[in-house]
Design a protein around this motif. Structure first.
Motif, mmCIF file in Angstrom:
data_model
loop_
_atom_site.group_PDB
_atom_site.id
_atom_site.type_symbol
_atom_site.label_atom_id
_atom_site.label_comp_id
_atom_site.label_asym_id
_atom_site.label_seq_id
_atom_site.Cartn_x
_atom_site.Cartn_y
_atom_site.Cartn_z
ATOM 1 N N ARG A 85 37.698 42.841 39.581
ATOM 2 C CA ARG A 85 38.995 43.169 38.964
ATOM 3 C C ARG A 85 39.953 43.817 39.962
ATOM 4 O O ARG A 85 40.702 44.720 39.627
ATOM 5 C CB ARG A 85 38.807 44.052 37.741
ATOM 6 C CG ARG A 85 38.080 43.354 36.634
ATOM 7 C CD ARG A 85 38.093 44.199 35.375
ATOM 8 N NE ARG A 85 37.357 43.514 34.343
ATOM 9 C CZ ARG A 85 36.172 43.916 33.907
ATOM 10 N NH1 ARG A 85 35.608 44.979 34.414
ATOM 11 N NH2 ARG A 85 35.560 43.250 32.955
ATOM 12 N N VAL A 86 39.867 43.366 41.190
ATOM 13 C CA VAL A 86 40.746 43.885 42.229
ATOM 14 C C VAL A 86 42.047 43.109 42.257
ATOM 15 O O VAL A 86 43.071 43.621 42.680
ATOM 16 C CB VAL A 86 40.041 43.817 43.608
ATOM 17 C CG1 VAL A 86 40.982 44.138 44.731
ATOM 18 C CG2 VAL A 86 38.854 44.745 43.616
ATOM 19 N N MET A 87 42.043 41.890 41.773
ATOM 20 C CA MET A 87 43.224 41.039 41.868
ATOM 21 C C MET A 87 44.365 41.573 41.014
ATOM 22 O O MET A 87 44.161 42.063 39.919
ATOM 23 C CB MET A 87 42.895 39.621 41.425
ATOM 24 C CG MET A 87 41.855 38.944 42.267
ATOM 25 S SD MET A 87 41.458 37.348 41.627
ATOM 26 C CE MET A 87 42.449 36.353 42.678
ATOM 27 N N LEU A 88 45.552 41.483 41.542
ATOM 28 C CA LEU A 88 46.753 41.807 40.793
ATOM 29 C C LEU A 88 47.398 40.509 40.318
ATOM 30 O O LEU A 88 47.237 39.466 40.948
ATOM 31 C CB LEU A 88 47.751 42.558 41.687
ATOM 32 C CG LEU A 88 47.361 43.963 42.107
ATOM 33 C CD1 LEU A 88 48.399 44.511 43.060
ATOM 34 C CD2 LEU A 88 47.237 44.865 40.915
ATOM 35 N N PRO A 89 48.128 40.563 39.213
ATOM 36 C CA PRO A 89 48.759 39.332 38.728
ATOM 37 C C PRO A 89 49.721 38.704 39.727
ATOM 38 O O PRO A 89 49.902 37.502 39.742
ATOM 39 C CB PRO A 89 49.523 39.788 37.477
ATOM 40 C CG PRO A 89 48.934 41.079 37.093
ATOM 41 C CD PRO A 89 48.352 41.693 38.328
ATOM 42 N N VAL A 109 36.660 42.728 53.310
ATOM 43 C CA VAL A 109 37.469 43.855 53.784
ATOM 44 C C VAL A 109 38.919 43.416 53.964
ATOM 45 O O VAL A 109 39.849 44.135 53.580
ATOM 46 C CB VAL A 109 36.890 44.439 55.090
ATOM 47 C CG1 VAL A 109 37.861 45.413 55.737
ATOM 48 C CG2 VAL A 109 35.571 45.118 54.810
ATOM 49 N N LEU A 110 39.140 42.225 54.509
ATOM 50 C CA LEU A 110 40.508 41.728 54.661
ATOM 51 C C LEU A 110 41.154 41.505 53.296
ATOM 52 O O LEU A 110 42.345 41.756 53.111
ATOM 53 C CB LEU A 110 40.524 40.439 55.481
ATOM 54 C CG LEU A 110 40.267 40.592 56.972
ATOM 55 C CD1 LEU A 110 40.193 39.219 57.643
ATOM 56 C CD2 LEU A 110 41.331 41.440 57.630
ATOM 57 N N GLY A 111 40.376 41.040 52.329
ATOM 58 C CA GLY A 111 40.891 40.866 50.975
ATOM 59 C C GLY A 111 41.312 42.187 50.359
ATOM 60 O O GLY A 111 42.358 42.283 49.703
ATOM 61 N N LEU A 112 40.514 43.225 50.566
ATOM 62 C CA LEU A 112 40.879 44.547 50.063
ATOM 63 C C LEU A 112 42.128 45.074 50.759
ATOM 64 O O LEU A 112 42.961 45.733 50.144
ATOM 65 C CB LEU A 112 39.723 45.530 50.251
ATOM 66 C CG LEU A 112 38.523 45.319 49.333
ATOM 67 C CD1 LEU A 112 37.397 46.268 49.715
ATOM 68 C CD2 LEU A 112 38.919 45.508 47.887
#
Length: 123
Positions: free
Chosen positions: A58-62, A93-96
């Motif tokens: 649930r890290v993704m933002l809309p 890590v790059l995704g975060l």
């Protein structure tokens, strides 16, 4: 002629015009020509796994479009010889990092926030 009647001279008008400065840049394309562009062979699998992990966490933002960010491809291009677990960790890590930058761009997190719990990279 009286000294008080002489108009004061403009100090800005007395300065010489600025000189033009020339800067010669090195030919970066010629310097990088011997390097071949390689990507890691695990790129597709790791990219999909990293996107799935970010979605499940649930890290993704809309507002984020993870496929257009191509974080897995960036990791695979930067580390063409890494094995799959290493590449997966780098892609995560790059995704975060992309997530954190996107949150800052949306105004959800500012530099002067006192609440460190909103910052992924805070210890």
């Amino acid at each position: 002629m009286n000294e008080s009647s002489v108009a004061p001279t403009d100090p800005v008008a007395e300065q010489p015009p600025p000189r033009t400065i020339c800067i010669q840049l090195p030919d970066l394309l010629a310097a990088c020509a011997p390097f071949e562009l390689r990507t890691n062979r695990h790129c597709k699998v790791i990219s999909q796994a990293s996107e799935r992990w970010l979605h499940d966490s649930r890290v993704m933002l809309p507002s984020m479009k993870w496929r257009s960010a191509k974080v897995g491809l960036l990791a695979a291009a930067c580390y063409p010889t890494a094995d799959a677990p290493q590449l997966g960790l780098i892609a995560d890590v790059l995704g975060l990092l992309v997530y954190q930058l996107d949150r800052r761009a949306l105004g959800a997190l500012t530099d002067d926030d006192d609440d460190d719990n909103d910052d992924i990279f805070s210890l």
